[in-house]
Design a protein around this motif. Structure first.
Motif, short mmCIF file in Angstrom:
data_model
loop_
_atom_site.label_atom_id
_atom_site.label_comp_id
_atom_site.label_asym_id
_atom_site.label_seq_id
_atom_site.Cartn_x
_atom_site.Cartn_y
_atom_site.Cartn_z
N GLU A 1 48.86 22.59 -10.47
CA GLU A 1 48.02 23.66 -10.99
C GLU A 1 47.64 23.32 -12.42
O GLU A 1 48.47 22.84 -13.19
CB GLU A 1 48.76 25.00 -10.95
CG GLU A 1 48.81 25.58 -9.55
CD GLU A 1 49.35 27.00 -9.53
OE1 GLU A 1 49.35 27.59 -8.45
OE2 GLU A 1 49.77 27.51 -10.60
N PHE A 2 46.37 23.52 -12.74
CA PHE A 2 45.93 23.28 -14.11
C PHE A 2 44.73 24.17 -14.40
O PHE A 2 44.17 24.82 -13.50
CB PHE A 2 45.61 21.82 -14.35
CG PHE A 2 44.62 21.22 -13.37
CD1 PHE A 2 45.06 20.69 -12.17
CD2 PHE A 2 43.26 21.21 -13.65
CE1 PHE A 2 44.16 20.14 -11.27
CE2 PHE A 2 42.36 20.67 -12.75
CZ PHE A 2 42.81 20.13 -11.55
N VAL A 3 44.35 24.21 -15.66
CA VAL A 3 43.24 25.06 -16.09
C VAL A 3 42.10 24.18 -16.57
O VAL A 3 42.31 23.24 -17.33
CB VAL A 3 43.69 26.02 -17.22
CG1 VAL A 3 42.51 26.82 -17.74
CG2 VAL A 3 44.79 26.93 -16.73
N ILE A 4 40.88 24.44 -16.06
CA ILE A 4 39.70 23.72 -16.53
C ILE A 4 38.95 24.59 -17.52
O ILE A 4 38.72 25.78 -17.27
CB ILE A 4 38.79 23.35 -15.34
CG1 ILE A 4 39.45 22.26 -14.50
CG2 ILE A 4 37.43 22.85 -15.84
CD1 ILE A 4 38.58 21.77 -13.38
N THR A 5 38.59 24.00 -18.65
CA THR A 5 37.91 24.76 -19.68
C THR A 5 36.63 24.04 -20.12
O THR A 5 36.53 22.82 -20.04
CB THR A 5 38.82 24.96 -20.91
OG1 THR A 5 38.09 25.58 -21.94
CG2 THR A 5 39.36 23.63 -21.42
N ASP A 6 35.64 24.82 -20.54
CA ASP A 6 34.50 24.22 -21.22
C ASP A 6 34.47 24.74 -22.67
O ASP A 6 33.40 24.79 -23.29
CB ASP A 6 33.18 24.51 -20.49
CG ASP A 6 32.94 25.99 -20.29
OD1 ASP A 6 33.71 26.80 -20.82
OD2 ASP A 6 31.96 26.34 -19.60
N THR A 7 35.63 25.14 -23.16
CA THR A 7 35.87 25.74 -24.48
C THR A 7 35.27 27.14 -24.61
O THR A 7 35.46 27.81 -25.60
CB THR A 7 35.35 24.87 -25.65
OG1 THR A 7 33.92 24.83 -25.58
CG2 THR A 7 35.92 23.47 -25.62
#
Lengths: 239, 63, 157
Positions: free
Chosen positions: C84-90
């Protein structure tokens, strides 16, 4: 014979240049391989796979450069009916096709361990594949007609039309979200490659360009000879 | 000896790096070879044709 | 090839051909630009978390979501395969769940492209995870030195 005045002039200039570009190719590629395989450090993220870049990026550059030469030469052939322009374009096509195949194959071999895939239909990869088909189409079209001039004209028009693909390839990584990374060498704020990796890359680019020029002289000479053979045979039939 | 095998192992990426170099070398060498072969063949044919034509011209002049 | 038959000099015919080629290429360029703009939605390889939250996705619709793997967000589940991980575009972030092998370049702070479906719970179920490389190439020592001196800049959006 005056139709070949220009090609003969080309030979007078190109023949003495051939050994020079051939040696430049051998030395640059030799130095580039030495630096790229033995001296350049592994990348902080990609590790040793960064060494594939020393073949992949020069091949990609040549794939575009050969096509640009082919399109310009074809335009000269179409507009000024310059027989040499067509011969240079015809001689460039197989070279560009070879570099495109190298670009696609090495990119795939890098993509598998790094991205986790051999191939994805992103804008960069798809547009380069289209470039390969343009080269193949050109080569097929050139010899497809019994009337040589018709084949020449059709192929030259295809080469010109296909030139719209060049800016699409170059800027695809900026215009759209792609899997492929953005440009590292030719960019407004300067290269984002450390000098220890940039030097082998530049040497390989110089070497591949010189290799193309050497092959271009050889192939154009061969095409000029073939055109003269055709002329003599036509003369024998009609005379 | 260790450093040699280490070099060829390429940090475990040998199955990707060496094929990339071999494919590139193979294609470029083949392109060079075929281009030189075509050149030699065409220039030889041209030479023979020209010699024939010159020969024919001499025969015509003699008859 | 005789110039007299058309009543024009070769020079004007060459000029005409030059204009024809230039006009043809211009039209072609405009046409290509229009087509590419019209199909932009099909050409982009992935959407950012911001794009995804703005899109009306059908339930179960497969899309590609891309961005940076947020720092300290990667968790291995107890089963050993699920990550599990988190994807960010800030700007926006989306949590991702994925069961399978990750590519070598998969790292926190690095770019990633995943393919899958957005669940009703807001968690993105990925069936495929690809790592994305950025445009920076440097030896490890240089990267460490840059990080130490505080000159490190994240270039990826």
């Amino acid at each position: 014979m005056h139709r070949f005045a220009n090609p003969n002039q080309f030979l007078r200039i190109a023949n003495p240049l051939l050994p020079w570009v051939a040696w430049l190719a051998v030395l640059s590629i030799g130095a580039g391989l030495y630096l790229g395989l033995f001296q350049a450090p592994p990348d902080y993220q990609q590790g040793e796979t960064v060494r594939i870049m020393y073949v992949h990026v020069p091949a990609a550059w040549m794939a575009l450069f050969c096509y640009a030469s082919m399109a310009i030469a074809s335009a000269m052939a179409l507009i000024w009916r310059h027989p040499l322009g067509f011969l240079i374009a015809k001689a460039s096509a197989p070279v560009g096709a070879c570099f495109t195949v190298i670009c696609l194959a090495t990119g795939s071999l890098w993509g598998k361990p790094m991205w986790g895939t051999w191939w994805e239909w992103d804008a960069r990869m798809t547009s380069v594949l289209i470039l390969f088909f343009l080269y193949v189409g050109y080569m097929a079209l050139v010899d497809a007609f019994d009337d040589a001039t018709r084949g020449q004209r059709a192929a030259s028009i295809l080469a010109l039309v296909g030139a719209v693909n060049l800016p699409i390839i170059k800027f695809s990584v900026e215009w759209w979200n792609t899997l492929h990374q953005p440009a590292s060498v030719i960019r407004l704020d300067g290269p984002t490659i450390h000098s220890s990796m940039l030097w082998p890359l530049l040497l390989m680019i110089i070497g591949f360009t010189a290799f193309y020029l050497a092959i271009l002289v050889v192939r154009t000479r061969s095409e000029i000879a073939a055109a003269k053979i055709r002329n003599i045979r036509l003369g024998q039939v009609h005379g | 000896m260790d450093s040699v095998s280490e070099f060829f192992a390429m940090g475990g990426y040998a199955p990707y790096i060496w094929p990339a170099y071999l494919i590139a070398a193979g294609i470029l060498v083949a392109l060079l070879g075929l281009s030189l072969r075509d050149l030699k063949r065409n220039e030889n044919t041209l030479k023979t044709l020209r010699a024939e034509r010159r020969g024919g011209a001499i025969e015509e002049a003699e008859s | 090839m005789s110039a007299t038959s058309t009543g024009r000099t070769p020079a004007t015919r060459k000029k005409k051909r030059l204009y024809a080629v230039l006009a043809g290429l211009t039209m072609l360029g405009v046409a290509a630009a229009l087509v590419l703009t019209a199909f932009e939605d099909n050409i982009v390889f992935f959407y950012s978390p911001t794009d995804i939250t703005q899109k009306d996705l059908r339930p179960g619709q497969t899309v590609r979501l891309g961005g940076l793997v947020e720092a300290d967000s990667v968790k291995k589940a107890d089963d050993g395969v699920t990550t599990e991980f988190v994807i960010t575009d800030t700007n926006k972030t989306i949590s991702v769940r994925y069961a399978g092998l990750l590519p070598d370049l998969f790292r926190e702070g690095q770019g990633v492209v995943t393919q899958g479906t957005l669940g009703s719970d807001g968690i993105f179920l990925a069936s495929e995870v690809l790592a994305k490389h950025d445009e920076n190439y440097m030896p490890k020592e240089v990267a460490d030195a840059l990080k130490k001196s505080g000159n490190w800049k994240e270039t990826e959006k």
